[in-house]
Design a protein around this motif. Structure first.
Motif, mmCIF file in Angstrom:
data_model
loop_
_atom_site.group_PDB
_atom_site.id
_atom_site.type_symbol
_atom_site.label_atom_id
_atom_site.label_comp_id
_atom_site.label_asym_id
_atom_site.label_seq_id
_atom_site.Cartn_x
_atom_site.Cartn_y
_atom_site.Cartn_z
ATOM 1 N N ILE A 117 -8.760 4.093 2.633
ATOM 2 C CA ILE A 117 -8.757 3.797 1.204
ATOM 3 C C ILE A 117 -10.096 3.146 0.873
ATOM 4 N N LEU A 176 0.841 -1.200 0.000
ATOM 5 C CA LEU A 176 0.000 0.000 0.000
ATOM 6 C C LEU A 176 0.877 1.251 0.000
ATOM 7 N N GLU A 232 1.957 -0.212 -7.818
ATOM 8 C CA GLU A 232 1.436 -0.326 -6.444
ATOM 9 C C GLU A 232 2.514 -0.251 -5.378
ATOM 10 N N VAL A 280 -5.641 5.045 -6.396
ATOM 11 C CA VAL A 280 -6.144 4.906 -5.027
ATOM 12 C C VAL A 280 -7.115 6.047 -4.750
ATOM 13 N N GLN A 311 -8.970 0.834 -4.723
ATOM 14 C CA GLN A 311 -7.629 0.892 -5.283
ATOM 15 C C GLN A 311 -7.497 -0.201 -6.328
#
Length: 178
Positions: free
Chosen positions: A15, A5, A53, A41, A18
């Motif tokens: 979040i 993350l 990512e 995101v 995403q």
């Protein structure tokens, strides 16, 4: 998972969505790649996009407040035209994306629209939460009353148990009648 993350996003709030989307580059040259894969995101107020990512810093971000999201099929002519959506805001840049599937594009649009409703009426969600808490209080007091009723009912069976003692006496009478 924490390493995957993007850290700046973790600091900015929850979040909500995403995943990888293809983002249309702002200045698409004749030779350059028009669509670039980006890790996107969405939190409660901001849309971030990263190179991938594992990236620590976003390539870009923007507040989604005052934007609107909608599915659009005219952005592409290939088989993925039903996977496209855009974020538009009068006087601001339009962001165009392609999701991996039409269903995922709908998910992004739905989530953003849902979020925008919350942002445009910030006072309403608070009121709703307060009402829910009131309802919860009513529910809990109902369950309290129910539990009181239950204890009252438990007292009654105790009275009936006295009656059962009487019932136990009846078989004693039974042999006498024989």
């Amino acid at each position: 998972l924490e390493e995957i993350l993007p850290k700046p996003v973790q600091n900015t709030g929850n979040i909500l969505m995403q995943g990888y989307l293809e983002k249309r580059s702002r200045d698409h040259s004749f030779f350059g790649s028009e669509w670039q894969k980006r890790w996107c995101v969405l939190n409660r107020k901001t849309f971030y996009y990263y190179a991938n990512e594992k990236s620590k810093q976003p390539k870009g971000s923007f507040s989604i407040e005052h934007y609107s999201a909608r599915l659009v099929s005219h952005l592409r002519k290939d088989s993925r035209k039903r996977c496209c959506f855009e974020l538009i805001c009068p006087g601001k840049r339009t962001y165009e994306f392609t999701a991996p599937s039409p269903a995922e594009a709908e998910d992004w649009v739905d989530q953003i629209q849902f979020l925008l409703k919350d942002l445009s009426s910030l006072t309403i969600p608070c009121d709703e939460e307060d009402e829910e808490e009131l309802y919860n209080d009513v529910d809990s007091s109902d369950s309290m009353n129910t539990s009181h009723n239950t204890t009252l009912n438990q007292d009654e069976p105790n009275v009936e148990m006295d009656g059962e003692d009487i019932y136990e006496v009846l078989p004693g009478r039974h042999p006498k009648s024989e």
